[in-house]
Scaffold this active site. Sequence first.
Site, PDB file in Angstrom:
ATOM      1  N   GLU A 113       0.665  -0.993   0.020  1.00 29.98           N
ATOM      2  CA  GLU A 113      -0.002  -0.253  -0.017  1.00 29.98           C
ATOM      3  C   GLU A 113       0.691   1.513   0.067  1.00 29.98           C
ATOM      4  O   GLU A 113       1.871   1.333   0.346  1.00 29.98           O
ATOM      5  CB  GLU A 113      -1.153  -0.001   1.324  1.00 29.98           C
ATOM      6  CG  GLU A 113      -2.179   0.862   1.041  1.00 29.98           C
ATOM      7  CD  GLU A 113      -2.935   1.045   2.704  1.00 29.98           C
ATOM      8  OE1 GLU A 113      -2.151   0.394   3.419  1.00 29.98           O
ATOM      9  OE2 GLU A 113      -4.006   2.077   2.539  1.00 29.98           O
ATOM     10  N   LYS A 169      -9.073   2.901  -2.880  1.00 32.52           N
ATOM     11  CA  LYS A 169      -9.536   2.194  -1.566  1.00 32.52           C
ATOM     12  C   LYS A 169     -11.212   2.244  -1.094  1.00 32.52           C
ATOM     13  O   LYS A 169     -11.320   3.443  -0.941  1.00 32.52           O
ATOM     14  CB  LYS A 169      -8.553   3.306  -0.339  1.00 32.52           C
ATOM     15  CG  LYS A 169      -8.874   1.983   1.097  1.00 32.52           C
ATOM     16  CD  LYS A 169      -7.663   2.036   1.503  1.00 32.52           C
ATOM     17  CE  LYS A 169      -7.645   2.285   3.481  1.00 32.52           C
ATOM     18  NZ  LYS A 169      -6.622   2.197   3.644  1.00 32.52           N
ATOM     19  N   CYS A 207      -6.239  -2.688   2.076  1.00 33.31           N
ATOM     20  CA  CYS A 207      -5.814  -2.320   3.113  1.00 33.31           C
ATOM     21  C   CYS A 207      -7.577  -2.811   4.090  1.00 33.31           C
ATOM     22  O   CYS A 207      -8.012  -3.894   3.971  1.00 33.31           O
ATOM     23  CB  CYS A 207      -5.108  -1.276   3.628  1.00 33.31           C
ATOM     24  SG  CYS A 207      -4.660  -0.643   4.943  1.00 33.31           S
TER      25      CYS A 207
END
Lengths: 368, 368
Positions: free
Chosen positions: A119, A195, A232
């Site tokens: 990430e 994300k 994530c």
Amino acid sequence: MSACEFESLEECLRSHLPAAELSEVSRILYGRETTKLELPACAVDAASERDFELKGYGFEAALEQLRPARRIRVGLIQHRIVLPTDAPILDQINAMHSRVGEMVEVAAMCGVNIICFQETWTMPFAFCTREKEPWTEFAESAEEGNTTRFCQELAKKYNMVVISPILEREELHNTIWNTAVVISNSGTVLGKSRKHHIPRIGDFNESTYYMEGDTGHTVFQTQFGKIAVNICYGRHHPLNWFMYSMNGAEIIFNPSATVGALSEPMWPIEATLSSESFKSEFTSGDGKKAHHDFGHFYGSSYVAAPDGSRCPGLSRTRDGLLVVEMDLNLNRQISDKWSFKMTGRYAEYAEELTKAVRHDFKPNIVKE
Amino acid sequence: MSACEFESLEECLRSHLPAAELSEVSRILYGRETTKLELPACAVDAASERDFELKGYGFEAALEQLRPARRIRVGLIQHRIVLPTDAPILDQINAMHSRVGEMVEVAAMCGVNIICFQETWTMPFAFCTREKEPWTEFAESAEEGNTTRFCQELAKKYNMVVISPILEREELHNTIWNTAVVISNSGTVLGKSRKHHIPRIGDFNESTYYMEGDTGHTVFQTQFGKIAVNICYGRHHPLNWFMYSMNGAEIIFNPSATVGALSEPMWPIEATLSSESFKSEFTSGDGKKAHHDFGHFYGSSYVAAPDGSRCPGLSRTRDGLLVVEMDLNLNRQISDKWSFKMTGRYAEYAEELTKAVRHDFKPNIVKE
């Protein structure tokens, strides 16, 4: 023993349990055993010289009569930052390019077809500091930034699909996003996946920097399979994995940066549950405390098969490259075996969920 | 070592790992440590005499200023069958009543407020045989059957909520269901929750006997908290856990009967992921092969807290009673900490899922 010294769960079990017990423990924790992949000597030597862990595993699928095997190799890279966080920004980025570049070269020796970086891989994961500067300066255009150009070169040179999660700056509106850029093995930017869920927990309120992504559950059709990127914190939301799978993803990547005290007990398992896709989870390995001492990034990258079995994780403390061979036919085989999508009653859930999000929702509660 | 001889994962780790390593391994596998519950000597003695395992653990929550703690005790019972599967049916049922009755008495000594029995607890789990007879004869009325009456007596006698999963016969239509009957501590039948997802896998096509439940995601408001029952295979469907939670469940019980080769690697983890409720998973313990040799039922009952931490499991091979104390305030505390429901974007998922189940659904796939 502190959490920072603990090398890995697998290493610990391997060195202390007798063989018969180890086999039962591994079966319960990891499911069907993965095979060890024979990696070329030049790769093993290069990894050793360049001081990173190199591990290879394979997931077997049954041979079918009507479909050829679809064996591909996926690479996951975990690494710590290279220069101190107060070095000039461009130096920091270039040092990271150089480090990851030499790891990708080894991935190429291992025949990797799709590689995924961690990430916001070009920068320290500084999103718990709440300082805007200098961190937002690391943001780049997803389509035309230096890092994307660097990845396009890698993709073409090694005939490899590259997933490059960066801090994205959308120049037009001056908005910042946490974005995975997906680059085809031809070097073309296929698209991007932002994300989808943003944490607000402990030190991590990342909405200081970027908001919930607007790219939905996009799946990218590559030469080596249909892939998706669940960045994530999205791994804590089962619906997120599920919708990527509903859109046809065969492999879902989950590049993550997270610390031990917060999420480590959830980590070994989140990718293993039932979405009938391969899933790859990995975070940055960083044996040292981060610059503002917000905890230990615990590496431990691994890949889970659609049947919930998984390979051992990389080290909790070292840079590493995990190479995993998988036959994508396994997705349909497990689907045929377990029938999750057929027994899922999704039309009813769509109705229930539609009702549940309305302000006049009446929960179904029975009282005496 | 065969899977049938292996006592438990926790026991194995405890006996082989040095203290420092054990602490790290436990942290990664089980999260925040549960406390051991001090159980009364009379209960410990009775369990020992009656030859079943008795374990007690507690999940701590923070003290709040405006709400008193809501500490309750949950009991989970796992047991093998008592008489051979060819004994007269009523004898088999009565023997099981008697066995479970003596275990519930011990639960009462331990101050248990809500007890849950295993899936179709009054009979052998014969649903892989495909024989209708004699198994369907074990089916009883959920409202007026002998087993419900037996449980109502237990509930009143011990002031305990009883969850009694049975094979249900609905007399009116002569339909059979896999149903959990929920009985209030007053002895009243609060209602029932029918198995929501039915497996078609390996030996287990249970739709030979009963179809998908029609009771939706009902939650039962009891004196000790709001509870729901997600029976067996439903644990593989994240949406199922999720909808019970959306309807307000504070504890979700998952009585299951399943065998090692099929599902054991998924078992230790399925209840641990993010629905912000306590979850209790348990299966029947049966050290011996089942009557048609369809594998080892592996016990291993445990409770998971909303933060993903969990207590050690009961034995894989013995009858047992697990007593777990929990402060239900922890649900809201974890919800406030992680904000899963607030970051969940459920309205968008409702829309996406509604589209995804339509025949004209176009998956979101990007190609070069």
